[in-house]
Design an enzyme around this catalytic site. Structure first.
Site, mmCIF file in Angstrom:
data_model
loop_
_atom_site.group_PDB
_atom_site.id
_atom_site.type_symbol
_atom_site.label_atom_id
_atom_site.label_comp_id
_atom_site.label_asym_id
_atom_site.label_seq_id
_atom_site.Cartn_x
_atom_site.Cartn_y
_atom_site.Cartn_z
ATOM 1 N N GLY A 47 34.458 69.579 51.248
ATOM 2 C CA GLY A 47 35.491 70.314 50.529
ATOM 3 C C GLY A 47 36.709 69.454 50.271
ATOM 4 C CE1 TYR A 48 36.935 65.236 52.441
ATOM 5 C CE2 TYR A 48 37.477 63.300 51.148
ATOM 6 C CZ TYR A 48 37.209 63.882 52.363
ATOM 7 O OH TYR A 48 37.214 63.105 53.484
ATOM 8 C CD GLU A 95 31.978 60.967 48.589
ATOM 9 O OE1 GLU A 95 33.106 61.110 49.071
ATOM 10 O OE2 GLU A 95 31.510 61.724 47.714
ATOM 11 C CD GLU A 153 37.398 55.369 34.228
ATOM 12 O OE1 GLU A 153 37.065 56.276 35.009
ATOM 13 O OE2 GLU A 153 36.651 54.936 33.339
#
Ligand SMILES: Cc1cc2nc3c(=O)[nH]c(=O)nc-3n(C[C@H](O)[C@H](O)[C@H](O)COP(=O)(O)OP(=O)(O)OC[C@H]3O[C@@H](n4cnc5c(N)ncnc54)[C@H](O)[C@@H]3O)c2cc1C
Ligand SMILES: Cc1cc2nc3c(=O)[nH]c(=O)nc-3n(C[C@H](O)[C@H](O)[C@H](O)COP(=O)(O)OP(=O)(O)OC[C@H]3O[C@@H](n4cnc5c(N)ncnc54)[C@H](O)[C@@H]3O)c2cc1C
Lengths: 378, 396
Positions: free
Chosen positions: B132-133, B249, B380
């Protein structure tokens, strides 16, 4: 492990310190501006030999250091950073590979200690046409007496204009394009019928165009097996290609480092241009590409140390990637330096010129990508 | 070296004896991945047995300490295990956000109690986690998130919403970034908490992607009561954990995306589908050129991943900010690879439904890869990180 060991790190540090002190880019400029015909500084080459570099691939029993291809590659990389000019690649890497692997006892005795001592320069002559293609060797070797008569031409022979001996790929049988029928000879450049013309090259060094007009060689001049020389030539070229790939990554890292430094100092529109994201992202992309190339190069050098006869895919991967990346680094360096990047006063152009020579020599990125594809089955 | 060779021999023998035949082929598509969790139904007995056997040895998480359900293997031994698994084409027994992300963060920041409580079930595939970011207004600018956790005495009261939560509807628990101090500068008021997706006040709503598949959700929190014991690390210092987890991640996304293991490389697919000419070259010059360059990059990228891991192991640290290099390069490469796959497939890649195309497996996979350069931080943002942290270029 894709990391350097302690000895290799020490060699890298020593090499970096040495070339930066004794052979900065300014020395190449001097050679160029003074039109030094050798295209390198003999005193510098002696100093390099004193460091043990000339014998980096010569076995210890023949007076060398036996440091292996990773060690040789590290030296090439550092030379790429300062554009050091020397016969290192032709002699210490390629000729040492050829002779230590396939030389006759007499050839080894005669040449290996001399290579290690920095007393002999040996060039390898393979290319004949516009694009590199060893299997297309056409230079004719006709049986004559107890040996052969060579006739034909070799071009872009690196250090051929200063060589004490030349390894020549010649066709002893078959037709150009065939893999069989090629043999490698070690000959004296003063042999009758052989003429050597110095060609000043783009990178301010030198190469030779060799013309063979019934040049007589004997069976004793043969290196390796008759008609089956292509395998050996490929191994020798493999060593050269990996060395060039290492040089190209050194070149790319240096031009990139200079570019990033420039981005930090040059001001336009009231800020340093390095703060513009349009340039940051291109610099960051280039950094990633250089990282990728470095891995491929280290892996190729390690593969050569394991078994040079089984390193072709790794070497082609490294040369294909390093050549493309060094080209991108040169282009971006000039572009990001703006107008000043086009001037002879700063060194960027010299790096770009050396890049072009190293990228083209012994197979350009297309040549090697083709080989990677074939090795991968397509 | 001898010990490592002995380890290799034993590992090979063990894998040979214990890896079911059905688990020795590349995973084809999401449907064949074993995710585990409370409600997991195994696709086959082989999948269950394989997970149980690997988990019993701690080899679902071979590098974790044995005390927390891991294998306690060294970097070198993990490499050997992976090589030996690849040699028999053994599938990964378990994939999970717990392994890739939460586990490493708990190992670094969790209390002893939290490690004992959460890590072994991750290793055994018993609890499935989601992340949950992101929030609707806090994606790339993650630290501007607004979901709040208010002090309720011995617990927090969590209110707000998350978006792009992969598998939120299937997960048992969530690791979540929440704002615990709205007055502090944005990086200094965030905390990292864990809670159960079945607790009152949690709800999810699927989001359909362009690939037509929907493992993604909006996630809503309406006054969820979370015990304070579920806070990881220090209150208001969750950003450090968030960043640490993100490097894992990114490394994982970059690595997984760029690798050639498992499926066939575009070059091999091309050779099979398009055919070779008399010289052994692909019978299509344009495709061959692009494929060859992509192959060069993929091989060199795989070496870079290996090099970074070797360097990290030799230096006794993690990959760190260089995970951004892997994330950026690996995901861009994977997108290129699937563009090639679509070109190679030609008309065959246009079928969307129907058994012959396995319900458009290829075009759906192609569309899914477009997210590779977005999820876990966009390309980016990765380039920004490289420019600022690795190249030390100035901020605007
Ligand atoms: C061969 C040659 C001939 C020329 N002839 C003439 C002439 O006859 N008369 C004349 O007056 N001038 C001439 N020029 C100069 C030319 O116009 C300038 O070189 C050009 O405008 C760029 O300026 P600069 O060299 O100072 O680069 P800089 O402005 O220093 O730029 C350096 C780098 O930063 C980038 N950059 C700068 N600002 C930004 C930004 N805001 N965002 C993103 N990137 C940015 C640039 O694109 C460049 O890549 C010539 C230049 C060359 C190379
Ligand atoms: C398939 C998928 C799965 C996901 N899974 C999860 C999950 O499980 N849990 C979770 O919390 N999140 C998840 N995400 C969310 C993901 O982390 C975000 O989508 C991502 O961080 C980008 O945020 P955004 O979508 O808000 O895009 P924005 O931040 O709005 O970006 C839009 C565009 O602007 C560009 N941009 C933004 N800032 C800058 C800048 N400073 N400089 C230059 N360009 C910039 C971006 O690169 C992008 O191209 C997932 C996303 C996808 C697509």
């Amino acid at each position: 492990m894709l990391v350097l060991n302690e000895d290799q790190r020490m060699l890298q540090d020593a090499a970096r310190g040495f070339v930066q002190e004794k052979s900065p880019v300014a020395s190449l400029r001097k050679l160029r501006d003074q039109h030094v015909a050798d295209g390198f500084d003999r005193a510098l080459w002696r100093d390099m030999a004193d460091m043990g570099w000339a014998g980096v691939l010569v076995p210890e029993e023949a007076g060398g250091l036996g440091f292996g291809y990773v060690g040789a590659g590290l030296i090439c990389e550092e030379m790429g950073r300062t554009l050091a000019a020397s016969p290192f690649l032709s002699t210490a890497v390629m000729a040492a590979t050829a002779l230590s692997r396939a030389g006759t006892p007499a050839q080894k005795d005669r040449w290996l200690p001399a290579i290690a001592a920095g007393e002999a320069i040996i060039a390898t002559a393979v290319d004949e046409g516009r694009k590199h293609n060893p299997a297309k060797t056409a230079l004719k070797a006709e049986a004559s007496g107890n040996g052969f008569k060579l006739s034909g031409e070799k071009i872009q022979v690196a250090d051929g204009h200063v060589a004490d001996a030349i390894l020549v790929a010649a066709r002893t049988a078959g037709t150009p394009g065939e893999k069989d029928g090629i043999s490698l000879f070690l000959i004296d450049p003063k042999t009758r019928g052989l003429s050597t013309e110095r060609v000043a090259t783009l990178d301010s060094r030198g190469a030779a165009r060799l013309t063979f007009d019934d040049v007589q060689v004997t069976g004793a001049d043969l290196v390796g097996e008759l008609d089956q020389g292509l395998g050996l030539i490929e191994i020798v070229l493999g060593a050269g290609r990996a060395g060039l790939a290492a040089e190209l990554t050194g070149n790319a890292q240096e031009t990139f480092g200079r570019t990033v430094a420039y981005l930090r100092e040059r001001k336009q529109f009231g800020r340093t241009i390095g703060a513009f994201q349009a340039l940051q992202h291109r610099a960051a992309h280039l950094f990633c590409e250089i990282e990728i190339a470095r891995s491929a190069v280290l892996s190729a050098l390690q593969a050569l140390d394991r078994d040079p006869a089984d390193a072709a895919l790794s070497v082609s991967l490294a040369k294909a990637k390093a050549a493309d990346v060094a080209r991108l680094a040169a282009q971006e360096a000039i572009q990001m330096h703006g107008g000043i990047g086009m001037t002879d006063a700063i060194d960027i152009g010299l790096f770009a010129k050396r890049m072009q020579v190293a990228a083209e020599l012994y197979g350009d990125a297309d040549f090697h990508a083709d080989r990677v594809a074939l090795a991968r089955g397509f | 070296m001898d010990a490592l060779e002995a380890f290799r021999r034993d590992t090979r023998a063990w894998l040979e004896a214990n890896c079911p035949k059905e688990m020795r082929s590349p995973i084809r598509g999401d449907g064949e991945i074993c995710w585990g969790g409370r409600n997991w139904t195994f696709q086959s007995d082989a999948q269950r047995v394989w997970l149980e056997r690997m988990a019993a040895r701690g080899w679902t998480v071979p590098a974790w300490p044995k005390a927390y359900g891991g294998g306690g293997l060294s970097h070198e031994e993990v490499k050997v295990l992976k090589e030996e698994m690849a040699a028999i084409r053994a599938r990964s027994p378990l994939e999970s956000f717990g392994i890739w992300m939460l586990g490493p963060a708990l190992l670094a920041f969790g209390s002893e109690e939290q490690k004992k409580q959460y890590l072994p079930p991750i290793a055994r595939g018993e609890i499935r986690w989601c992340q949950g970011y992101s929030e609707p207004n806090a994606g790339s600018d993650l630290a501007s998130l607004q979901t709040k956790a208010e002090d309720g005495g011995d617990h927090f009261i969590v209110t707000g919403s998350k978006i792009w939560t992969s598998y939120a509807d299937k997960a048992d628990m969530i690791f979540c970034l929440v704002r615990t101090d709205p007055a502090a500068p944005k990086h200094l008021g965030i905390s990292f908490i864990l809670f159960d997706m079945t607790w009152p006040g949690v709800s999810t709503k699927p989001i359909t992607l362009i690939s037509g598949k929907s493992p993604f959700c909006e996630t809503f929190f309406d006054g969820v009561k979370v015990p304070k014991a579920n806070l990881v690390g220090t209150l208001n210092r969750g950003w450090d954990i968030a960043k640490y987890l993100l490097t894992h991640e990114r490394e994982m996304i970059g690595g997984g995306a760029g690798g050639l293991l498992g499926g066939r490389s575009p070059g091999q697919v091309a050779a099979d589908e398009i055919g070779l000419d008399a010289t052994g070259r692909l019978d299509d010059a344009f495709l061959r050129t692009d494929t060859a360059r992509a192959e060069v990059d993929a091989l060199a990228f795989a070496l870079t991943m290996a090099r970074y891991k070797d360097e990290a192991a030799a230096g006794g640290r993690g990959v760190g900010d260089k995970s951004s290099v892997l994330k950026y390069y690996g995901t861009e490469l994977n997108k290129r690879r699937y563009e090639l796959m679509m070109r190679l497939a030609g008309h065959g890649g246009l079928e969307w439904e129907g058994a012959r195309s396995n319900d458009g497996e290829l075009p759906r996979a192609w569309l899914r890869t477009k997210a590779n350069s977005i999820e876990g931080g966009t390309s980016e943002v990765m380039l920004d990180i490289v420019a600022k942290r690795l190249l030390d270029l100035p901020s605007a």
